[in-house]
Every structure is written in structure tokens, then in C-alpha cells.
Motif scaffolding. Structure first.
Motif, PDB file in Angstrom:
ATOM      1  N   SER A   1     -14.328  15.062  -2.853  1.00 29.70           N
ATOM      2  CA  SER A   1     -13.212  14.143  -2.661  1.00 29.70           C
ATOM      3  C   SER A   1     -12.053  14.500  -3.589  1.00 29.70           C
TER       4      SER A   1
ATOM      5  N   SER B   1     -11.314  11.271   1.053  1.00 26.15           N
ATOM      6  CA  SER B   1     -12.622  11.882   1.327  1.00 26.15           C
ATOM      7  C   SER B   1     -12.439  13.279   1.915  1.00 26.15           C
TER       8      SER B   1
ATOM      9  N   ASP C   1       0.795  -1.223   0.000  1.00 23.50           N
ATOM     10  CA  ASP C   1       0.000   0.000   0.000  1.00 23.50           C
ATOM     11  C   ASP C   1       0.830   1.277   0.000  1.00 23.50           C
TER      12      ASP C   1
ATOM     13  N   ALA D   1     -10.103  10.553   4.955  1.00 22.50           N
ATOM     14  CA  ALA D   1      -9.975   9.096   4.903  1.00 22.50           C
ATOM     15  C   ALA D   1      -9.426   8.698   3.532  1.00 22.50           C
TER      16      ALA D   1
ATOM     17  N   SER E   1      -8.687   5.732   0.811  1.00 23.85           N
ATOM     18  CA  SER E   1      -9.077   4.373   0.416  1.00 23.85           C
ATOM     19  C   SER E   1      -8.526   4.084  -0.977  1.00 23.85           C
ATOM     20  N   THR E   2      -8.281   2.828  -1.244  1.00 26.96           N
ATOM     21  CA  THR E   2      -7.818   2.415  -2.566  1.00 26.96           C
ATOM     22  C   THR E   2      -9.027   2.128  -3.438  1.00 26.96           C
TER      23      THR E   2
ATOM     24  N   ARG F   1      -6.193   6.125  -5.636  1.00 30.23           N
ATOM     25  CA  ARG F   1      -6.729   6.251  -4.277  1.00 30.23           C
ATOM     26  C   ARG F   1      -7.681   7.440  -4.207  1.00 30.23           C
ATOM     27  N   LYS F   2      -8.602   7.339  -3.271  1.00 29.87           N
ATOM     28  CA  LYS F   2      -9.578   8.404  -3.034  1.00 29.87           C
ATOM     29  C   LYS F   2      -9.351   8.942  -1.635  1.00 29.87           C
TER      30      LYS F   2
END
Length: 168
Positions: free
Chosen positions: A35, A48, A20, A52, A54-55, A45-46
Motif C-alpha cells: 500500500s 491499496s 474529503d 482504493a 481510504s481515509t 490516506r491509504k
């Protein structure tokens, strides 16, 4: 930066060695609902609004990647070397896979397809959206690192898939 000019950290991207880890951000764009989306070599990846991370999709492999732009990836970036990035209001992602001379589209459900394959020695490096059209910034990738020789061009991929090169 905040509106008053102060610096703040929205999110910390994973940098510890492992699957990661992200060593650098190759592309960044704003997405739906405030976002941010970022790319590295083979992952999107995002981030928020709350920070946060996230992939969205990792380990991206471009089908039929010509793999001749970056011949020795053991010393350089991993293919597909994602750079330019745009996200449509419906969550569809468009990314320039520079190392594969391609532009990929990733549906909100995660389906990936190549929507543009540039002929050698051109390579996509940026993408932008205007309505349902995708604009692609490409450069003439000549051997060496003299960037003055890397002539740019812009191509438009219409919603029906037709590709036009500016100024034509």
C-alpha cells in the motif's frame, strides 16, 4: 511508471470541494502489503494495491500544538500541516506535523500521541524508520522564504523514547 517506463494511474485522490478534498500531497510513503500512504494538511490516506483510497485518519489535531510556526493559517495550510510520513510493518504511522513543530505516532487502532516536540525555531519535515528507531529531519525555520537559511538537522527517537541529535 510501470517497469517498461509507461505512465499509469493507480488512484485518483478526491479533489472536489468538501471535507474529503485533497489539494496536494505533502508526504508519501510505502506501507505494509504494497500500500501507499499520503498526507495532506490534516489527513492521512491509504491507497491499496488495487487503487482504493481510504481515509486512515482525518481532521488530525496535535495536542498542545504551539501554533506559532504558521501564525495565519487562513492564508496558508491548515494545521498541523502533515508532511513527512513513515509506516512501520505493524501499521503504526509516524508523521511530521510541521505546523506544530511535532512528530506524531498513530497506532494501528487510531490512537494519536506526540513523540517529539521541537523547540522553536526548529520544525520536523521528514521521518524515516530504521528498526524500532524513528529518524526525524528538521530544519531551522527562519522568518522569510530564503531556504538557504533553513539549516537541517537529524534527530533519532530510540524505541525507549530517548532523543539524540546528530552528530552527538
Amino acid at each position: 511508471r510501470t517497469p517498461d517506463g509507461a505512465r499509469s494511474v493507480l488512484a485518483a485522490l478526491p479533489t472536489q470541494p468538501g471535507k474529503d478534498a485533497i489539494l496536494w500531497v505533502n508526504g508519501i510513503t510505502a506501507g505494509p502489503e504494497g500500500s501507499l500512504y499520503v498526507t495532506d494538511n490534516d489527513t492521512i490516506r491509504k491507497i491499496s494495491r488495487t487503487g482504493a483510497v481510504s481515509t486512515v485518519r482525518g481532521g488530525i489535531v496535535v495536542p498542545d500544538c504551539p501554533n506559532d510556526l504558521l501564525p495565519d493559517t487562513s492564508k496558508g495550510p491548515n494545521l498541523p500541516y502533515l508532511r513527512g510520513l513513515a509506516v512501520a510493518p505493524d501499521g503504526t504511522i509516524y508523521a511530521a506535523a510541521t505546523g506544530c513543530r511535532s512528530v506524531v505516532q498513530i497506532s494501528p487502532e487510531g490512537a494519536l500521541k506526540t513523540i517529539l516536540q521541537a523547540e522553536r525555531p526548529w520544525s520536523p519535515t521528514g521521518v524515516a524508520l530504521s528498526g524500532r528507531d524513528v529518524y526525524v529531519l528538521e530544519y531551522l525555520h527562519t522568518p522569510g522564504d530564503d531556504r538557504k537559511e533553513w539549516t537541517p538537522r537529524v534527530r533519532r527517537i530510540a524505541a525507549d523514547g530517548e532523543v539524540k541529535t546528530n552528530p552527538n
